[in-house]
Scaffold this motif. Structure first.
Motif, PDB file in Angstrom:
ATOM      1  N   SER A  58      27.441 -47.093 -93.210  1.00  0.00           N
ATOM      2  CA  SER A  58      26.766 -46.468 -94.397  1.00  0.00           C
ATOM      3  C   SER A  58      25.423 -45.704 -94.117  1.00  0.00           C
ATOM      4  CB  SER A  58      26.975 -46.914 -95.819  1.00  0.00           C
ATOM      5  OG  SER A  58      27.602 -47.919 -95.740  1.00  0.00           O
ATOM      6  N   LYS A 125      13.180 -56.297-107.503  1.00  0.00           N
ATOM      7  CA  LYS A 125      13.934 -57.270-108.368  1.00  0.00           C
ATOM      8  C   LYS A 125      15.294 -56.988-108.666  1.00  0.00           C
ATOM      9  CE  LYS A 125      10.671 -59.633-111.452  1.00  0.00           C
ATOM     10  NZ  LYS A 125      10.213 -60.308-110.466  1.00  0.00           N
ATOM     11  N   THR A 126      15.787 -55.785-108.484  1.00  0.00           N
ATOM     12  CA  THR A 126      17.089 -55.181-108.504  1.00  0.00           C
ATOM     13  C   THR A 126      17.921 -55.089-107.513  1.00  0.00           C
ATOM     14  OG1 THR A 126      16.423 -52.887-108.431  1.00  0.00           O
ATOM     15  CG2 THR A 126      16.482 -53.839-110.710  1.00  0.00           C
ATOM     16  N   TRP A 127      17.224 -55.366-106.400  1.00  0.00           N
ATOM     17  CA  TRP A 127      18.033 -55.118-104.864  1.00  0.00           C
ATOM     18  C   TRP A 127      18.854 -56.298-104.639  1.00  0.00           C
ATOM     19  CZ3 TRP A 127      15.181 -54.785 -99.653  1.00  0.00           C
ATOM     20  CH2 TRP A 127      16.098 -54.510 -98.485  1.00  0.00           C
ATOM     21  N   SER A 128      20.257 -56.137-104.581  1.00  0.00           N
ATOM     22  CA  SER A 128      21.263 -57.075-104.261  1.00  0.00           C
ATOM     23  C   SER A 128      21.004 -57.559-102.727  1.00  0.00           C
ATOM     24  CB  SER A 128      22.600 -56.702-104.549  1.00  0.00           C
ATOM     25  OG  SER A 128      23.101 -55.723-103.594  1.00  0.00           O
ATOM     26  N   GLY A 129      20.741 -56.771-101.974  1.00  0.00           N
ATOM     27  CA  GLY A 129      20.501 -57.240-100.388  1.00  0.00           C
ATOM     28  C   GLY A 129      21.304 -55.974 -99.738  1.00  0.00           C
ATOM     29  N   THR A 130      22.064 -55.198-100.306  1.00  0.00           N
ATOM     30  CA  THR A 130      22.955 -54.360 -99.806  1.00  0.00           C
ATOM     31  C   THR A 130      22.065 -53.167 -99.012  1.00  0.00           C
ATOM     32  OG1 THR A 130      24.335 -54.597-101.238  1.00  0.00           O
ATOM     33  CG2 THR A 130      24.880 -52.599-100.311  1.00  0.00           C
ATOM     34  N   ILE A 131      22.106 -52.876 -98.053  1.00  0.00           N
ATOM     35  CA  ILE A 131      21.717 -51.653 -97.033  1.00  0.00           C
ATOM     36  C   ILE A 131      22.645 -50.497 -97.033  1.00  0.00           C
ATOM     37  CG2 ILE A 131      19.817 -52.772 -96.315  1.00  0.00           C
ATOM     38  CD1 ILE A 131      21.344 -52.850 -93.647  1.00  0.00           C
ATOM     39  N   GLU A 148      19.474 -48.531-104.024  1.00  0.00           N
ATOM     40  CA  GLU A 148      20.642 -48.892-102.895  1.00  0.00           C
ATOM     41  C   GLU A 148      21.438 -48.262-102.654  1.00  0.00           C
ATOM     42  OE1 GLU A 148      20.892 -53.358-104.216  1.00  0.00           O
ATOM     43  OE2 GLU A 148      22.956 -52.848-104.212  1.00  0.00           O
ATOM     44  N   GLN A 150      24.050 -45.577-100.563  1.00  0.00           N
ATOM     45  CA  GLN A 150      24.300 -44.379 -99.838  1.00  0.00           C
ATOM     46  C   GLN A 150      23.882 -43.184-101.121  1.00  0.00           C
ATOM     47  OE1 GLN A 150      27.949 -43.737 -97.855  1.00  0.00           O
ATOM     48  NE2 GLN A 150      26.930 -42.746 -96.196  1.00  0.00           N
TER      49      GLN A 150
END
Lengths: 169, 228
Positions: A58, A125-131, A148, A150
């Motif tokens: 993505s 803080k809200t980032w799950s780790g998905t790029i 985070e 697309q």
């Protein structure tokens, strides 16, 4: 004959090594501490930090959108930094040729960290780790926007325009 | 020379003014604290996710590569499950494949078998089709069930956004309780440099009757492709 063979092999090795060196010089590999310092460096611009990797489909699909930003916005107002999360072994092989092929004009650094748990939360803080993931910071006003996944180009432009306006209000 | 408010107005007016100041300050303190609480909550607002640690996990029924449907309740002897959302196409998942297999080898006999679930829309990635899942499971000789989340409802219930994502659930009677959410370990690129084995530590804690110390971790991964 034997000496010639050895010389040829040695020359080949030197050539390969030098090529690798050139490739590695192009992209700086930095720690999270260094990235964090860059993000918090005093400046009068807005910073866009885009997290991506060549292994992330993505990210690759939408890189064109991010790559077009430097023609859309003045570098004096918007500084763009691409943070690659590629695997170490892919830097000199995949990443370098990918950047050349896609004609990536913005600065690219590789984040050299193994454990996401140490730093993902410190970006947001809200980032799950998905790029893909993007952090926008208007440095003078300290306003931050993070998203985070697309995004569509219209959404991205709108978010940037909004945060750029922040400073001049 | 000393100038007092009482030089200009009488005592009753002073009391009235003082009362007003008092009420105003009380109101502003309350407003400011409410504002602060609201702002704080906004900053700490978690992203919309699925289960949290401690939540009861709804059982599911998904088709495995063997052709059989699998539910958590099928195996009455388990103490829990290591549930890993993973897939075929993602380099992160590929890097962890061997370690997921090793988890099942080590923990299945101790009551914590692995259940692998592919959350991706197969039309987005050909490699993630059911047939290709079967091929991988067969060629790698998976000792655990590799399930396809065709409707993607289970993945949504778990709050999965990327692969790989690991969960540890503990069985309590007929219920399954979430115990761990996050990464498998602290080094995707180099299995030999791993120092923190998050999933193993969580299962180890449960097996020794302790609460899980590190119950949530974050890691990178490939974004799940949702059906549009």
């Amino acid at each position: 004959m034997f000496f010639r063979y050895i010389t040829a092999v040695l020359l080949c090795m030197v050539y390969m090594l030098s090529n690798q060196c050139v490739a590695q010089q192009k992209i700086q590999s930095i720690s999270f501490k260094e990235l964090d310092e860059r993000i918090h460096q005093p400046s009068d611009t807005t910073l866009l930090v885009h997290f991506w990797a060549t292994w992330c489909r993505s990210c690759v699909e939408e890189l064109e959108t991010y790559n077009g930003l430097n023609t859309q916005f003045d570098a004096k107002h918007l500084k763009i930094l691409f943070v690659s999360l590629d695997f170490k072994q892919d830097i000199s092989t995949k990443l370098v040729s990918f950047l050349a092929q896609k004609r990536i004009a913005s600065e690219v650094v590789v984040l050299n960290e193994s454990d996401g748990n140490d730093w993902i939360e410190r970006i947001d803080k809200t980032w799950s780790g998905t790029i893909p993931a993007t952090l926008l910071i208007n440095v003078p006003s300290n306003k931050r926007v993070f998203f985070e996944g697309q995004v569509n180009p219209t959404f991205l432009s709108k978010e940037i325009e909004e945060i750029l306006r922040e400073k001049y209000d | 020379m000393k100038i007092c408010l009482s030089d200009f107005v009488d005592n009753k007016t002073v009391r009235n003014i003082m009362k007003k100041i008092y009420i105003l300050s009380v109101v502003s303190v309350v407003l400011i604290s409410l504002g602060a609480i609201f702002a704080f909550q906004k900053i700490n607002m978690a992203p919309p996710t699925g289960y949290a640690v401690g939540d009861e996990v709804q059982d599911f029924r998904l088709k495995g590569t063997s052709g059989q449907f699998v539910s958590m309740a099928d195996n009455r002897n388990v103490k829990g499950y290591i549930i890993v959302f993973t897939c075929n196409h993602c380099p992160f998942s590929k890097a962890y494949e061997g370690r997921i297999m090793a988890l099942d080898r080590k923990y299945a006999s101790m009551g914590f078998p692995v259940l692998a679930i592919n959350p991706n829309d197969p039309s987005a990635y050909e490699e993630d089709s059911f047939e290709n899942m079967q091929l991988v499971a067969k060629s790698k000789n998976y000792s655990f069930a590799y399930l396809q989340d065709e409707t993607q409802e289970v993945s949504k219930a778990f709050g999965v956004t990327r692969t790989p994502s690991a969960f540890v659930v503990k069985r309590e009677g007929n219920r399954f309780i979430m115990q761990y959410i996050g990464a498998i370990d602290d080094n995707v690129q180099d299995p030999n440099s791993v120092t923190k084995r998050y999933v193993e530590d969580a299962v180890g804690n449960i097996l020794s009757g302790k609460p899980v110390i590190m119950s949530t971790t974050r890691s990178l991964g490939c974004a799940v492709k949702w059906k549009s």
